[in-house]
Design a protein around this motif. Structure first.
Motif, PDB file in Angstrom:
ATOM      1  N   GLN A  85       0.685  -1.178  -0.043  1.00 18.14           N
ATOM      2  CA  GLN A  85       0.113   0.126  -0.183  1.00 18.14           C
ATOM      3  C   GLN A  85       0.494   0.858  -0.080  1.00 18.14           C
ATOM      4  O   GLN A  85       0.672   2.769  -0.961  1.00 18.14           O
ATOM      5  N   GLU A  89       0.223   3.900  -3.110  1.00 20.28           N
ATOM      6  CA  GLU A  89       0.158   5.343  -2.421  1.00 20.28           C
ATOM      7  C   GLU A  89       1.228   7.058  -3.143  1.00 20.28           C
ATOM      8  O   GLU A  89       0.812   7.724  -3.234  1.00 20.28           O
ATOM      9  N   LYS A  93       0.286   9.728  -5.566  1.00 16.25           N
ATOM     10  CA  LYS A  93       0.470  11.031  -5.195  1.00 16.25           C
ATOM     11  C   LYS A  93       1.379  11.364  -5.903  1.00 16.25           C
ATOM     12  O   LYS A  93       0.720  12.453  -6.735  1.00 16.25           O
ATOM     13  N   PHE A 112      -4.841  -0.296  -1.174  1.00 12.58           N
ATOM     14  CA  PHE A 112      -4.696   1.159  -1.274  1.00 12.58           C
ATOM     15  C   PHE A 112      -5.179   1.211   0.116  1.00 12.58           C
ATOM     16  O   PHE A 112      -6.287   0.464   0.664  1.00 12.58           O
ATOM     17  N   THR A 113      -4.887   2.211   0.916  1.00 14.45           N
ATOM     18  CA  THR A 113      -5.415   2.603   2.048  1.00 14.45           C
ATOM     19  C   THR A 113      -6.383   3.799   2.365  1.00 14.45           C
ATOM     20  O   THR A 113      -7.479   3.704   2.472  1.00 14.45           O
ATOM     21  N   ILE A 114      -6.129   4.661   0.774  1.00 15.36           N
ATOM     22  CA  ILE A 114      -7.128   5.315   0.497  1.00 15.36           C
ATOM     23  C   ILE A 114      -8.481   4.469  -0.265  1.00 15.36           C
ATOM     24  O   ILE A 114      -7.804   3.858  -0.651  1.00 15.36           O
ATOM     25  N   LEU A 115      -8.573   5.431   0.223  1.00 16.20           N
ATOM     26  CA  LEU A 115     -10.860   5.080  -0.588  1.00 16.20           C
ATOM     27  C   LEU A 115     -10.512   5.283  -1.969  1.00 16.20           C
ATOM     28  O   LEU A 115     -10.975   7.272  -2.619  1.00 16.20           O
ATOM     29  N   LEU A 116     -10.666   4.855  -2.555  1.00 10.98           N
ATOM     30  CA  LEU A 116     -10.534   4.743  -4.459  1.00 10.98           C
ATOM     31  C   LEU A 116     -11.746   4.389  -5.186  1.00 10.98           C
ATOM     32  O   LEU A 116     -12.299   2.976  -4.491  1.00 10.98           O
ATOM     33  N   SER A 281      -9.079  -0.698  -8.449  1.00 10.52           N
ATOM     34  CA  SER A 281      -9.226   1.144  -8.581  1.00 10.52           C
ATOM     35  C   SER A 281      -9.447   1.671  -9.139  1.00 10.52           C
ATOM     36  O   SER A 281      -8.530   1.513 -10.377  1.00 10.52           O
TER      37      SER A 281
END
Length: 298
Positions: A85, A89, A93, A112-116, A281
């Motif tokens: 992850q 990420e 970025k 990903f930890t980010i919600l996509l 994602s």
């Protein structure tokens, strides 16, 4: 450290080595595949000395350059020896800071930890045909049965070329918003077939072309990049029969990737073959958001 390399700056042998050794390998990221679709209109992001790579497809319109997935290409994303992850990420970025993105899809193994936002895909994993067929729904097993009344009316073949079927393709293909895109998609298929990267299976009903399955082939997986069916034959379940015939032929040797779908009716059609759902994602901006990004400092 992640850096951006233009097409002519890439060490393609190192790119290929990274791709082949990656946990996320997918044929869509192969240079020979992307070159046929994009020529040299793509570049890559690379981490350190090709420890990870991310292919970036580019398009130009109205004087603007932006990122958009090429036709008939479902997933790209980050390719590395081990998916993490943190690494994904970092790429995300850098990607969002350096590109104007209309639509870009990562691969199903990129976490990903980010919600996509995500889309659905369906796959069958290589196994002997009889085991695969046992996973069909009762409805699907009934649909693929070739009755005596149907047996003499249908013919399953592999196309040697596509000279006979352009109108069949453009009149029946779904998922393209205009004729120009349909035409370009068909030309892509001709190019892939000429390079021995594609197989086209056909089903005829009483001598008339009724169904086609376009499979991009890789060593361990086949991708159903186009599935064309004439609706007037729908009562004969030919779309189910042609896929079942393909599985009889290939599924013991290779995974089968249905290449979609988020459309509920199509997803249900694939699920009834016992397909496994996976999610990938994506990053997307509207045309208005994309244009604003050129003129408004974020």
């Amino acid at each position: 450290m992640i850096k951006r390399l233009k097409y002519e700056e890439v060490d393609w042998q190192k790119y290929q080595n990274c791709l082949e050794q990656s946990e996320q390998y997918i044929f869509f990221a192969e240079k020979k595949y992307l070159d046929l679709l994009l020529h040299q209109n793509w570049e890559i992001l690379v981490d350190n000395d090709y420890e990870a790579v991310m292919p970036i497809p580019l398009a130009k319109k109205w004087g603007f350059t932006f990122v958009v997935m090429p036709l008939q290409t479902q997933q790209l994303g980050v390719f590395s020896e081990k998916d993490t992850q943190e690494l994904n990420e970092s790429f995300l970025k850098f990607f969002q800071q350096h590109y104007k993105v209309f639509y870009y899809a990562f691969n199903a193994k990129n976490e990903f930890t980010i919600l996509l936002k995500t889309r659905k895909n369906y796959k069958l994993f290589a196994e002997d045909y009889e085991s695969i067929k046992k996973k069909y729904s009762i409805h699907r097993r009934r649909n693929v049965r070739i009755t005596n009344a149907l047996r003499d009316k249908i013919k399953f073949t592999e196309a040697e070329n596509l000279n006979h079927c352009e109108s069949f393709f453009t009149e029946n293909v779904i998922g393209f918003s205009n004729f120009s895109l349909k035409k370009r998609a068909f030309e892509n298929m001709k190019n892939f077939l000429s390079q021995n990267l594609l197989k086209v299976y056909e089903l005829y009903f009483e001598g008339e072309l009724a169904s086609q399955a376009y499979l991009i082939e890789s060593e361990n997986e086949d991708f159903l990049v186009n599935f064309i069916n004439d609706k007037k034959f729908s009562k004969y379940n030919l779309s189910s029969i042609i896929l079942d015939q393909i599985f009889r032929k290939n599924i013991e040797k290779k995974d089968f990737n249905f290449h979609g779908s988020n459309i509920s009716e199509i997803a249900e059609f694939y699920r009834r073959f016992g397909a496994t759902e996976e999610n990938y994602s994506f990053v997307e901006n509207s045309k208005i958001q994309l244009l604003k990004s050129y003129f408004i400092r974020q």
